[in-house]
Design a protein around this motif. Structure first.
Motif, PDB file in Angstrom:
ATOM      1  N   TYR A   1       0.813  -1.215   0.000  1.00 47.32           N
ATOM      2  CA  TYR A   1       0.000   0.000   0.000  1.00 47.32           C
ATOM      3  C   TYR A   1       0.849   1.269   0.000  1.00 47.32           C
ATOM      4  CZ  TYR A   1      -4.139  -2.799   0.370  1.00 47.32           C
ATOM      5  OH  TYR A   1      -5.136  -3.701   0.088  1.00 47.32           O
ATOM      6  N   GLU A   2       2.131   1.155   0.316  1.00 48.73           N
ATOM      7  CA  GLU A   2       3.029   2.297   0.190  1.00 48.73           C
ATOM      8  C   GLU A   2       3.590   2.421  -1.225  1.00 48.73           C
ATOM      9  OE1 GLU A   2       3.710   4.541   2.983  1.00 48.73           O
ATOM     10  OE2 GLU A   2       1.849   3.455   3.355  1.00 48.73           O
ATOM     11  N   ARG A   3       3.304   1.449  -2.070  1.00 47.58           N
ATOM     12  CA  ARG A   3       3.737   1.419  -3.465  1.00 47.58           C
ATOM     13  C   ARG A   3       5.257   1.469  -3.611  1.00 47.58           C
ATOM     14  NH1 ARG A   3      -1.321   3.374  -6.876  1.00 47.58           N
ATOM     15  NH2 ARG A   3      -2.714   1.794  -6.005  1.00 47.58           N
ATOM     16  N   GLU A   4       5.939   0.742  -2.735  1.00 48.99           N
ATOM     17  CA  GLU A   4       7.391   0.658  -2.821  1.00 48.99           C
ATOM     18  C   GLU A   4       7.828  -0.443  -3.790  1.00 48.99           C
ATOM     19  OE1 GLU A   4       9.621   2.832  -1.472  1.00 48.99           O
ATOM     20  OE2 GLU A   4       7.777   3.922  -1.035  1.00 48.99           O
ATOM     21  N   SER A   5       7.095  -1.554  -3.830  1.00 45.57           N
ATOM     22  CA  SER A   5       7.390  -2.556  -4.858  1.00 45.57           C
ATOM     23  C   SER A   5       7.009  -2.027  -6.232  1.00 45.57           C
ATOM     24  CB  SER A   5       6.623  -3.856  -4.571  1.00 45.57           C
ATOM     25  OG  SER A   5       7.063  -4.469  -3.388  1.00 45.57           O
ATOM     26  N   THR A   6       5.865  -1.376  -6.311  1.00 48.66           N
ATOM     27  CA  THR A   6       5.402  -0.864  -7.595  1.00 48.66           C
ATOM     28  C   THR A   6       6.358   0.175  -8.160  1.00 48.66           C
ATOM     29  OG1 THR A   6       3.107  -1.307  -6.982  1.00 48.66           O
ATOM     30  CG2 THR A   6       3.471   0.209  -8.786  1.00 48.66           C
ATOM     31  N   ARG A   7       6.964   1.002  -7.302  1.00 40.88           N
ATOM     32  CA  ARG A   7       7.923   1.995  -7.813  1.00 40.88           C
ATOM     33  C   ARG A   7       9.069   1.308  -8.535  1.00 40.88           C
ATOM     34  NH1 ARG A   7      11.311   4.681  -2.821  1.00 40.88           N
ATOM     35  NH2 ARG A   7      12.591   5.632  -4.444  1.00 40.88           N
ATOM     36  N   LYS A   8       9.481   0.146  -8.012  1.00 42.00           N
ATOM     37  CA  LYS A   8      10.568  -0.605  -8.630  1.00 42.00           C
ATOM     38  C   LYS A   8      10.166  -1.059 -10.031  1.00 42.00           C
ATOM     39  CE  LYS A   8      11.178  -4.688  -6.949  1.00 42.00           C
ATOM     40  NZ  LYS A   8      11.581  -5.776  -6.019  1.00 42.00           N
ATOM     41  N   PHE A   9       8.948  -1.588 -10.151  1.00 41.20           N
ATOM     42  CA  PHE A   9       8.493  -2.041 -11.459  1.00 41.20           C
ATOM     43  C   PHE A   9       8.307  -0.858 -12.409  1.00 41.20           C
ATOM     44  CE2 PHE A   9       6.366  -5.203  -8.453  1.00 41.20           C
ATOM     45  CZ  PHE A   9       7.478  -6.022  -8.427  1.00 41.20           C
ATOM     46  N   ASN A  10       7.871   0.262 -11.877  1.00 36.56           N
ATOM     47  CA  ASN A  10       7.759   1.487 -12.657  1.00 36.56           C
ATOM     48  C   ASN A  10       9.139   1.900 -13.179  1.00 36.56           C
ATOM     49  OD1 ASN A  10       6.981   4.040 -13.649  1.00 36.56           O
ATOM     50  ND2 ASN A  10       5.647   4.437 -11.920  1.00 36.56           N
ATOM     51  N   PHE A  11      10.125   1.837 -12.301  1.00 32.33           N
ATOM     52  CA  PHE A  11      11.512   2.142 -12.684  1.00 32.33           C
ATOM     53  C   PHE A  11      11.993   1.207 -13.784  1.00 32.33           C
ATOM     54  CE2 PHE A  11      15.883   0.639 -11.936  1.00 32.33           C
ATOM     55  CZ  PHE A  11      16.598   1.778 -12.279  1.00 32.33           C
ATOM     56  N   TYR A  12      11.747  -0.099 -13.626  1.00 34.02           N
ATOM     57  CA  TYR A  12      12.158  -1.051 -14.657  1.00 34.02           C
ATOM     58  C   TYR A  12      11.555  -0.678 -16.008  1.00 34.02           C
ATOM     59  CZ  TYR A  12      13.687  -4.355 -10.970  1.00 34.02           C
ATOM     60  OH  TYR A  12      14.309  -4.963  -9.905  1.00 34.02           O
ATOM     61  N   ALA A  13      10.287  -0.300 -15.997  1.00 37.30           N
ATOM     62  CA  ALA A  13       9.615   0.059 -17.252  1.00 37.30           C
ATOM     63  C   ALA A  13      10.275   1.278 -17.891  1.00 37.30           C
ATOM     64  CB  ALA A  13       8.136   0.325 -16.993  1.00 37.30           C
ATOM     65  N   LEU A  14      10.590   2.282 -17.075  1.00 45.42           N
ATOM     66  CA  LEU A  14      11.231   3.482 -17.607  1.00 45.42           C
ATOM     67  C   LEU A  14      12.604   3.166 -18.196  1.00 45.42           C
ATOM     68  CD1 LEU A  14      10.307   6.036 -14.794  1.00 45.42           C
ATOM     69  CD2 LEU A  14       9.565   6.156 -17.183  1.00 45.42           C
ATOM     70  N   VAL A  15      13.387   2.378 -17.482  1.00 49.99           N
ATOM     71  CA  VAL A  15      14.716   2.013 -17.977  1.00 49.99           C
ATOM     72  C   VAL A  15      14.613   1.288 -19.317  1.00 49.99           C
ATOM     73  CG1 VAL A  15      16.717   0.526 -17.558  1.00 49.99           C
ATOM     74  CG2 VAL A  15      15.838   1.982 -15.726  1.00 49.99           C
ATOM     75  N   LYS A  16      13.711   0.332 -19.379  1.00 49.49           N
ATOM     76  CA  LYS A  16      13.533  -0.412 -20.634  1.00 49.49           C
ATOM     77  C   LYS A  16      13.077   0.511 -21.751  1.00 49.49           C
ATOM     78  CE  LYS A  16      13.188  -3.940 -23.421  1.00 49.49           C
ATOM     79  NZ  LYS A  16      14.378  -4.664 -23.897  1.00 49.49           N
ATOM     80  N   GLY A  17      12.136   1.398 -21.453  1.00 54.03           N
ATOM     81  CA  GLY A  17      11.652   2.315 -22.475  1.00 54.03           C
ATOM     82  C   GLY A  17      12.754   3.204 -23.019  1.00 54.03           C
ATOM     83  N   LEU A  18      13.597   3.743 -22.127  1.00 50.93           N
ATOM     84  CA  LEU A  18      14.680   4.618 -22.562  1.00 50.93           C
ATOM     85  C   LEU A  18      15.728   3.854 -23.365  1.00 50.93           C
ATOM     86  CD1 LEU A  18      15.216   6.888 -19.412  1.00 50.93           C
ATOM     87  CD2 LEU A  18      13.928   7.392 -21.501  1.00 50.93           C
ATOM     88  N   HIS A  19      16.075   2.644 -22.927  1.00 46.87           N
ATOM     89  CA  HIS A  19      17.038   1.851 -23.692  1.00 46.87           C
ATOM     90  C   HIS A  19      16.480   1.499 -25.072  1.00 46.87           C
ATOM     91  CE1 HIS A  19      20.535   1.178 -21.184  1.00 46.87           C
ATOM     92  NE2 HIS A  19      19.750   0.989 -20.126  1.00 46.87           N
ATOM     93  N   PHE A  20      15.200   1.195 -25.123  1.00 48.75           N
ATOM     94  CA  PHE A  20      14.590   0.839 -26.407  1.00 48.75           C
ATOM     95  C   PHE A  20      14.615   2.029 -27.363  1.00 48.75           C
ATOM     96  CE2 PHE A  20      10.875   0.514 -29.215  1.00 48.75           C
ATOM     97  CZ  PHE A  20      11.160  -0.700 -29.841  1.00 48.75           C
TER      98      PHE A  20
END
Length: 365
Positions: free
Chosen positions: A253-272
């Motif tokens: 509920y603090e969205r600490e795991s979700t922030r990690k997945f959000n980060f992964y998505a951003l990294v992948k998007g930028l590399h792509f």
């Protein structure tokens, strides 16, 4: 680093994420010390202020011709993207990991576009304007700032970072939609323009990575056309706009795991984006399941409920909501659904045969 080595990325995150901000309510006072100490690789500038006078910053990094604009918290109560953005800053400071991105791209960031809404923990700004529905009239100071950056920078890609409610699940599964993506439409017909296809191709790449980490937790947000919405209008103007909606994950509920997945998505998007000039792999976008609205934070089964003097057995579904009291964020229960909830899903299903429904209702005040 065309092909991200997932294990390496996960190990990097564990040791290097920005641990000085956390929780659900992120204010300007939380990020100001981080902005003051950001790497000199970033150009940092104040580009305006909110309706209540809080500074709004822009950070720029990279030297490449591919222009990307990323902003967070245009809804003040949607902070997961801000946390992921500061994680991303640390990633971009690592030359070994980010050299390809920074050579090919120039990226501008606006963290915490709506600081007044963050204080109130509301979607709207200080004047009760929803910035995400202000792209046509552009009445709010914060909307004017965002649009000025867009017009001056002229990015090819935009990342619009949001949070979504925990009621969203991945269609056809019992899983909450932990991350959902959207390639906004430019009209009611949802025309597949070249720009939308390019947007979808980036989303396909991000989804391919996340499916390895949180399979069947990724959804597709509705692409219904909203005439006054930011993403729809920016897409219409020719700026490929990717919406990332951060949602619920088990016990998060603090969205600490979700922030990690959000980060992964951003990294992948930028590399792509940094590694390609062709965006042909867009059709897989339509294979990402839709968001559904069948997830509840708590389901009480078989509660006795009195209606018109008659006792009935029903299920009660609870969603958590949040409010600010004494400058602290408080979580409280809200009755979302009453009836036969056999189609709904939850990590917390409780036998309610011995519970008092009236007491349950009182807990929502």
């Amino acid at each position: 680093m065309k092909n991200i080595i997932l294990e390496k990325l996960q190990n990097w995150y564990t040791s290097n994420f920005e641990n000085r901000i956390n929780g659900r309510r992120i204010l300007f006072e939380d990020i100001k010390p981080l902005l003051n100490n950001v790497s000199t690789k970033f150009k940092k500038e104040i580009i305006g202020s909110s309706e209540n006078g809080t500074s709004i910053y822009k950070l720029t990094i990279g030297t490449g011709s591919k222009k990307i604009l990323i902003w967070s918290q245009m809804h003040g109560n949607e902070s997961t993207g801000t946390k992921a953005m500061f994680d991303l800053f640390k990633y971009l400071e690592d030359e070994e990991l980010s050299s390809e991105i920074l050579k090919e791209c120039t990226i501008q960031f606006i963290p915490l576009l709506n600081p007044d809404g963050a204080v109130k923990f509301t979607r709207e700004n200080a004047n009760d304007i929803d910035l995400n529905r202000d792209a046509v009239n552009i009445l709010a100071k914060e909307s004017k700032i965002l649009r000025a950056v867009l017009d001056e920078f002229n990015p090819k890609f935009c990342f619009n970072l949001h949070d979504q409610r925990s009621i969203f699940n991945v269609e056809g599964t019992e899983n909450p939609a932990t991350i959902s993506f959207l390639a906004p439409s430019i009209n009611e017909e949802r025309t597949l323009t070249t720009e939308r296809k390019e947007t979808m191709s980036v989303i396909v790449a991000m989804n391919s990575l996340l499916q390895k980490v949180i399979p069947n937790h990724i959804g597709r947000y509705t692409d219904e056309f909203y005439p006054t919405a930011t993403g729809d209008n920016f897409q219409k103007l020719g700026h490929n706009t990717i919406l990332i909606e951060a949602g619920h994950y088990e016990n998060d509920y603090e969205r600490e795991s979700t922030r990690k997945f959000n980060f992964y998505a951003l990294v992948k998007g930028l590399h792509f984006i940094s590694s390609t000039n062709t965006y042909n792999d867009y059709k897989e976008y339509f294979n990402i399941p839709n968001n559904d609205k069948l997830f509840l934070d708590i389901i009480y089964k078989n509660l006795k409920i009195e209606e018109n003097g008659e006792e009935k057995i029903k299920d009660v579904g609870i969603q958590y909501k949040f409010k600010v009291e004494n400058n602290k964020l408080e979580k409280y229960k809200c009755i979302e659904k009453v009836g036969n909830l056999s189609e709904y899903h939850s990590y917390n299903v409780i036998n309610g045969e011995k519970l008092n429904f009236n007491e349950l209702k009182l807990s929502n005040s």
